[in-house]
Scaffold this active site. Sequence first.
Site, PDB file in Angstrom:
ATOM      1  N   ASP A 505       0.862  -1.187   0.000  1.00  0.00           N
ATOM      2  CA  ASP A 505       0.000   0.000   0.000  1.00  0.00           C
ATOM      3  C   ASP A 505       0.902   1.242   0.000  1.00  0.00           C
ATOM      4  O   ASP A 505       2.123   1.134   0.160  1.00  0.00           O
ATOM      5  CB  ASP A 505      -0.850  -0.062   1.283  1.00  0.00           C
ATOM      6  CG  ASP A 505      -1.952   0.989   1.346  1.00  0.00           C
ATOM      7  OD1 ASP A 505      -2.340   1.520   0.291  1.00  0.00           O
ATOM      8  OD2 ASP A 505      -2.419   1.265   2.464  1.00  0.00           O
ATOM      9  N   GLU A 508       2.814   4.960  -3.923  1.00  0.00           N
ATOM     10  CA  GLU A 508       2.840   5.928  -5.064  1.00  0.00           C
ATOM     11  C   GLU A 508       4.184   6.612  -5.215  1.00  0.00           C
ATOM     12  O   GLU A 508       4.535   6.927  -6.357  1.00  0.00           O
ATOM     13  CB  GLU A 508       1.722   6.957  -4.874  1.00  0.00           C
ATOM     14  CG  GLU A 508       0.323   6.369  -4.927  1.00  0.00           C
ATOM     15  CD  GLU A 508      -0.068   5.578  -3.687  1.00  0.00           C
ATOM     16  OE1 GLU A 508       0.509   5.864  -2.616  1.00  0.00           O
ATOM     17  OE2 GLU A 508      -0.901   4.665  -3.791  1.00  0.00           O
ATOM     18  N   ASP A 581      -9.312   4.473  -1.647  1.00  0.00           N
ATOM     19  CA  ASP A 581     -10.189   4.881  -0.552  1.00  0.00           C
ATOM     20  C   ASP A 581     -11.494   5.506  -1.038  1.00  0.00           C
ATOM     21  O   ASP A 581     -11.664   6.725  -1.057  1.00  0.00           O
ATOM     22  CB  ASP A 581      -9.444   5.867   0.352  1.00  0.00           C
ATOM     23  CG  ASP A 581      -8.201   5.223   0.944  1.00  0.00           C
ATOM     24  OD1 ASP A 581      -8.073   3.979   0.857  1.00  0.00           O
ATOM     25  OD2 ASP A 581      -7.361   5.957   1.480  1.00  0.00           O
TER      26      ASP A 581
HETATM   27  C1  NOJ Z   1      -4.558   3.516   2.712  1.00  0.00           C
HETATM   28  C2  NOJ Z   1      -5.269   2.410   2.006  1.00  0.00           C
HETATM   29  O1  NOJ Z   1      -5.855   2.880   0.833  1.00  0.00           O
HETATM   30  C3  NOJ Z   1      -6.313   1.797   2.935  1.00  0.00           C
HETATM   31  O2  NOJ Z   1      -6.949   0.752   2.276  1.00  0.00           O
HETATM   32  C4  NOJ Z   1      -5.631   1.316   4.191  1.00  0.00           C
HETATM   33  O3  NOJ Z   1      -6.595   0.800   5.077  1.00  0.00           O
HETATM   34  C5  NOJ Z   1      -4.897   2.481   4.863  1.00  0.00           C
HETATM   35  N1  NOJ Z   1      -3.954   3.011   3.939  1.00  0.00           N
HETATM   36  C6  NOJ Z   1      -4.171   2.062   6.148  1.00  0.00           C
HETATM   37  O4  NOJ Z   1      -3.153   1.175   5.871  1.00  0.00           O
END
Ligand code: NOJ
Length: 895
Positions: A505, A508, A581
Amino acid sequence: MHPFKLLVLTGIVPVLAVKDYLFRKCDQNPFCHRNRHYAVEAQRPDFVTPYTLANLDTADPAHITGTLVKSVGDQTVDLSLLIEIKTDNTVHFVVDEPNRKLDNPALQASRYSPAGDILDHSQVSKLKPTKNVKVSKKDGAVTISFGDGNEVEITLSPFKARLLHKGTEQVALNNRQLLNFEQLRKKDSNDGWNSWELQDNAWSDSFDGKTDEKSRGPEAVALDIDFSNYKHVFGIPEHADSLSLKETNSESGHSEPYRLFNVDIFEYETQSPMPMYGSIPFMMASKTDSATGVFWLNGADTYVDVSKSSQGVGSHWISEAGKLDFYLFVDDKPAHVLEAYGKLTGMAALPQAFAIGYHQCRWNYNSQSDVLEVNANFDEASLPYDVIWLDVEYTDAKKYFTWNKDQFPEPVEMLGELDETKRKLVTIIDPHIKAEKSYFVYDDLVNKNFAVQDRANKPYEGHCWPGNSVWVDSMNPAASEYWASLYAFGNDLGGDALNLHIWNDMNEPSVFSGPETTAPKYLLHHGGWEHRDLHNVYGQTLTNRTFDGMLSRYNGEQRPFILTRSYYAGSQRIAAMWTGDNQADWAYLKEATPMILTSGIAGMPFSGADVGGFFNNPDSELLTRWYQAGAFYPFFRGHAHIDSARREPYLAEEPYKSAISNALHLRYQLLPQFYSAFYEASQTLAPVMRPLFFEFPEEEAVYAIDDEFLIGDSLLAKPVVDRGAKSIDVVLPGGGVYYDYFTGKAHRANKITVPTELESIPLFVRGGKIITRRDRHRRSAELMANDPYTLVVAVDDSGRASGKLYTDDGISYGYEKGHYALAEFVYESGQLKNKVTHADKAFNDLNIERIIVYGAQASTAHAGKTKFDLEQTDAGFIVRNPRFKIAENWTLTFK
Ligand code: NOJ
């Protein structure tokens, strides 16, 4: 501090809205501003593109070189041009600036190309045209003919080019004279500029209080690539937008160009061209008799303006740095164009069987006992699922590759318990590494010089979840190897467990303190590259190494499963993606469909969206509808923000609980169909969740439809995405019959209206197709491996149907050595046959327990001497327990 974190700490329930002031609009980004201005100047009647082509060497017609001369005032700049015929339907153009010399020897003088890091070299090295490539010259133009009726026609002065297919122009290059290659210039000098070109901020500019120093000065590349007589273009994810791309710079569409710049976009908006977590610079145009596409191979910040007119669709590509390097594809159908793109960037990896089951995630499952309780609750409620996920809180203070031992004292034991029902664990590993002495990863990165550097050649420190952090330099081969080694078998991450998989995660990379929530563009990577050069490929280059690490952890015996948030062209070879998100809101449920369809069209078929919505709490109806839609997402995962209420499917009240349970069981019933579609994606890159135009390109009316789709080529679905919907209109393309998946009722109209009670999922089997299901309820996908199949034969109006079933062990790479079965079922002239294409003996015991036929009539059937009585239904008939093997040829004759 990232606004996201602040909200978590303050407990404020926000009214969600994108912070668009955090992201540069085109006119706030000097290179984009300059090039949009260039486009205005180019419309002047007296404007002539300053590029001419000289010194053409056509000795090898498949590999033509020349000098592209740029003349500005009394200055000329010699650029190099390469035109390569890559395959029978692919042509490659590269414009580069040879012999660049920089004052600063620490900086790489050449322009960056992501080709080395992202193309699928195992395939690319074998690509060549199979038909004769010929060159002809006439009146200042050169024409290269290749493939079946393809031609590239190049005008030398001024430089322009056209791609033709069967005599018709498909693509025009530099027709609007927007080609702009910003050569190396001297700071504080007007040499080499057009008088009207804007040079403000070309060496340095500030945005949101952060300054970007451009040590090499302006070096953008831009070009107009226009699709002649097309009406629709698709692709260039990631944007939360429609499938058919809108006009930009326009009042009817967007005012901003689509931006490709991987960022951690907080509370993204729907129907927007704003940048998101991933970028794939592949655009496809399709019309009823041909399809074409462009792959713009550039790793830098990029904007794409789209314009539409009676002449077709125009696209104006603008990148901040790098070579001007792109491929054009042309063929009769979109499927062939996507396959040609797949030959360069790779076909999709075949996932393990578990990976296409249901994934249960939230931020966070708090402890080992929490995980095991959730696991048990699924069983208690007889709900299937395959994977439980751990978000960042499982670590010791966000130090990845460690555990919070108070909450997770025995992770390997936990993995072992999950394995008893063949379930898996995915743990998150982010690329920001906590800057804390004696944290072994940090020490290694700093001591070995493996971190991305700031201008003072010190490890760059920025803020992310753990506080001050550093980032691994994926351009450094030794650092990359080190990153891969962190996933080794037997270490703290998961000991000797083989059911551990990874989520990368924030790659980017997300930098809360950085410009536009990411890394400053002036950061330095191994080899003297600036982060600016490769920003969009950073996430993928690192995830590539995660893949290598996991592959060696399994000793090459299991296919790794990795979910990545940042991605680029080629990520399909290693990972799945999701749309980040989103919000627990109907608009985001609706938006997920076009986003996943776009992802598929851009060669990234293993994609999904957070089921239920990440931010906030869905009500029961929204959650139910989201499970019903999610059951068709190639990657099917429920996920939720740390502040949201628990919403595991077993917690729902009736009637929602049963409706969600049915959606989960439907997904598991369809796993053979999904797996066969993934197999196809691994061969041709065809999307698993497929837009209608991809299957029915000859029907112009379906091109803009992005709220219904096909799974593979045979199931048509239209999820309900509106609150309180009582009925829904469904377009049934192709003019043939469709059968309701649940009742077998035949529909022949082009458009029908079906009722949508809470438990209904509008789903149809396309007439002429045979689909395969597994009907027995099990706890996880792997536990279904030996289950018998049900065939559904959906006979079309000419009395035919066919369909393919692919299966293998669902775990290993044995299929590469022939350990798989591929059956083709064909129904015609009252006979159903299995024509086995390939059958490894390991699959000898797999058989068929039921054959359901829609749209035909018969009262008995026989196979050799064995007779079967048929059960009559409203929609056709059923053969019960025929026990035919999928790995053997057989014929069943109906009477
Ligand atoms: C951002 C991610 O997009 C989300 O899915 C995740 O729960 C949070 N980071 C925390 O790690």
